[in-house]
Design a protein around this motif. Structure first.
Motif, PDB file in Angstrom:
ATOM      1  N   ARG A   1      42.811  39.993  39.769  1.00 56.12           N
ATOM      2  CA  ARG A   1      44.046  39.198  39.867  1.00 56.12           C
ATOM      3  C   ARG A   1      45.270  40.052  39.542  1.00 56.12           C
ATOM      4  O   ARG A   1      46.285  39.975  40.233  1.00 56.12           O
ATOM      5  CB  ARG A   1      43.981  37.979  38.936  1.00 56.12           C
TER       6      ARG A   1
ATOM      7  N   ARG B   1      45.399  33.252  40.909  1.00 58.55           N
ATOM      8  CA  ARG B   1      44.174  32.542  41.247  1.00 58.55           C
ATOM      9  C   ARG B   1      43.449  33.211  42.409  1.00 58.55           C
ATOM     10  O   ARG B   1      44.065  33.559  43.416  1.00 58.55           O
ATOM     11  CB  ARG B   1      44.541  31.117  41.627  1.00 58.55           C
TER      12      ARG B   1
ATOM     13  N   SER C   1      39.293  32.954  44.415  1.00 64.79           N
ATOM     14  CA  SER C   1      38.016  32.243  44.434  1.00 64.79           C
ATOM     15  C   SER C   1      37.096  32.889  45.451  1.00 64.79           C
ATOM     16  O   SER C   1      37.524  33.713  46.265  1.00 64.79           O
ATOM     17  CB  SER C   1      38.225  30.763  44.767  1.00 64.79           C
TER      18      SER C   1
END
Length: 166
Positions: A82, A89, A91
């Protein structure tokens, strides 16, 4: 020594091999039978477990994905990744989304021959040694110099991993 595999190459393997060949980097293609662990994959490919490079698809935002190259004995450090990418964020997409983006199912994903050209981040432990990366099908891998790998993929190289648990 792994047993020879006589199955016909899959579309994914053909796509990955063509992309590897067009990259101009020297590589050896290994085809071996099914493996059930990192240690078995490394042994079948004739490398150490740390030299088996996992290609992880990471979602940065809507329709914004990248590849992260991770040594076999390591895992993504989400805080480091990050920070490198300047986002709060990240994922991992589900298997179906990853396949739709790359054309490869989990366990066969490689940046070579992906349906979409994505940015690549390589952990700093990849260059400077021989590595083995998946080549588009189960039991198929390309072994090449890690420095050639990051150069061929125009990868951003940074410390983005931590020791894997267990």
């Amino acid at each position: 020594m792994s047993e020879p595999v006589t199955e016909r190459p899959t579309d994914g393997e053909r796509r990955a091999r063509a992309a590897l060949e067009s990259s101009g980097v020297p590589f050896d293609l290994t085809r071996h039978g099914p493996v059930s662990s990192l240690a078995e994959a490394a042994a079948a490919r004739g490398v150490e477990p740390a030299d088996v490079i996992k290609t992880i698809v990471v979602r940065r935002g809507d329709e914004d994905y990248l590849f992260v190259l991770v040594p076999g004995d390591r895992a993504i450090s989400w805080p480091k990744l990050r920070a490198l990418l300047g986002v709060s964020r990240l994922s991992m997409p589900d298997a179906g989304t990853a396949r739709g983006v790359t054309g490869y199912e989990r366990g066969t994903i490689t940046p070579f021959g992906s349906l979409r050209e994505l940015p690549v981040v390589s952990d700093s432990r990849v260059p400077g040694r021989p590595v083995s990366i998946g080549a588009g099908a189960h039991g198929v891998a390309a072994t090449l110099a890690g420095s050639d790998l990051v150069r061929a993929l125009a990868a951003t190289v940074a410390d983005v991993t931590e020791p894997a648990e267990g």
